[in-house]
Design a protein around this motif. Structure first.
Motif, short mmCIF file in Angstrom:
data_model
loop_
_atom_site.label_atom_id
_atom_site.label_comp_id
_atom_site.label_asym_id
_atom_site.label_seq_id
_atom_site.Cartn_x
_atom_site.Cartn_y
_atom_site.Cartn_z
N ALA A 50 0.84 -1.19 0.00
CA ALA A 50 0.00 0.00 0.00
C ALA A 50 0.87 1.24 0.00
O ALA A 50 2.04 1.21 0.41
CB ALA A 50 -0.93 0.02 1.21
N ILE A 51 0.28 2.35 -0.46
CA ILE A 51 0.98 3.63 -0.51
C ILE A 51 0.03 4.70 0.02
O ILE A 51 -1.17 4.67 -0.25
CB ILE A 51 1.43 3.93 -1.96
CG1 ILE A 51 2.32 5.17 -2.00
CG2 ILE A 51 0.25 4.05 -2.91
CD1 ILE A 51 3.09 5.31 -3.31
N ASN A 52 0.58 5.63 0.80
CA ASN A 52 -0.30 6.63 1.40
C ASN A 52 -0.69 7.70 0.40
O ASN A 52 -0.24 7.71 -0.75
CB ASN A 52 0.35 7.24 2.65
CG ASN A 52 1.53 8.15 2.32
OD1 ASN A 52 2.08 8.07 1.21
ND2 ASN A 52 1.90 8.99 3.25
N TRP A 53 -1.52 8.64 0.83
CA TRP A 53 -2.08 9.62 -0.09
C TRP A 53 -1.03 10.55 -0.66
O TRP A 53 -1.19 11.07 -1.74
CB TRP A 53 -3.19 10.43 0.59
CG TRP A 53 -2.74 11.21 1.79
CD1 TRP A 53 -2.75 10.80 3.08
CD2 TRP A 53 -2.22 12.54 1.77
NE1 TRP A 53 -2.25 11.80 3.88
CE2 TRP A 53 -1.93 12.87 3.11
CE3 TRP A 53 -1.98 13.49 0.78
CZ2 TRP A 53 -1.41 14.11 3.47
CZ3 TRP A 53 -1.46 14.72 1.14
CH2 TRP A 53 -1.18 15.01 2.48
N GLY A 54 0.06 10.79 0.03
CA GLY A 54 1.09 11.66 -0.51
C GLY A 54 2.17 10.91 -1.27
O GLY A 54 3.01 11.52 -1.93
N GLY A 55 2.15 9.60 -1.17
CA GLY A 55 3.15 8.80 -1.85
C GLY A 55 4.46 8.69 -1.11
O GLY A 55 5.41 8.07 -1.59
N GLY A 56 4.54 9.28 0.08
CA GLY A 56 5.80 9.28 0.80
C GLY A 56 6.02 8.08 1.69
O GLY A 56 7.10 7.90 2.26
N SER A 57 5.01 7.26 1.82
CA SER A 57 5.11 6.11 2.72
C SER A 57 4.47 4.91 2.07
O SER A 57 3.37 4.99 1.51
CB SER A 57 4.41 6.42 4.04
OG SER A 57 4.46 5.31 4.91
N THR A 58 5.18 3.80 2.14
CA THR A 58 4.65 2.54 1.61
C THR A 58 4.86 1.44 2.63
O THR A 58 5.77 1.50 3.47
CB THR A 58 5.33 2.14 0.29
OG1 THR A 58 6.72 1.91 0.53
CG2 THR A 58 5.18 3.23 -0.76
N ILE A 59 4.02 0.44 2.56
CA ILE A 59 4.19 -0.76 3.37
C ILE A 59 3.95 -1.96 2.45
O ILE A 59 3.28 -1.84 1.42
CB ILE A 59 3.21 -0.82 4.57
CG1 ILE A 59 1.75 -0.74 4.09
CG2 ILE A 59 3.50 0.27 5.57
CD1 ILE A 59 0.74 -0.94 5.21
#
Length: 122
Positions: A50-59
């Motif tokens: 998954a990727i967050n709304w800003g694209g700065g964090s993924t898991i």
């Protein structure tokens, strides 16, 4: 409302690569986190990345770490799942989903695509 359409699935040999795309409609797509899930025959749908709304964090799930990465381009309303070193056990229907945050469970995502088949031959 967000509508999601996956593409890019197909048949690939073990060790190969594929890039899945998740194209979204809706002006607010950039405010959503996006996840990839997969479901093999007879098994439950499982979290992939998954990727967050800003694209700065993924898991990502342990089973795909180091092999799969997720990225997004909100100007193109698209999220990609880059899959390398594919294994036969990666064979499944892959779904993208959008929600308010990055979570591992399916219930946290409000919008789903129809899925795209990935088959990895040994």
């Amino acid at each position: 409302q967000v509508q999601l359409v996956e593409s890019g699935g197909g048949l690939v040999q073990a060790g190969g690569s594929l890039r899945l795309s998740c194209a979204a409609s809706g002006r607010t797509f950039s405010s959503y986190a996006v996840a990839w899930f997969r479901q093999a025959p007879g098994k439950e749908r499982e979290f992939v990345a998954a990727i967050n709304w800003g694209g700065g964090s993924t898991i990502s799930a342990d089973s795909v770490k180091g092999r799969f990465t997720v990225s997004r381009d909100d100007a193109k309303n698209t999220v990609w799942l880059h899959m390398n070193s594919l294994k036969p056990e990666d064979t499944a229907v892959y779904f993208c989903a959008a929600g308010s945050g990055v979570y591992y469970n399916t219930a946290s995502y409000n919008y789903w695509g129809q899925g795209t088949q990935v088959t990895v031959s040994s």
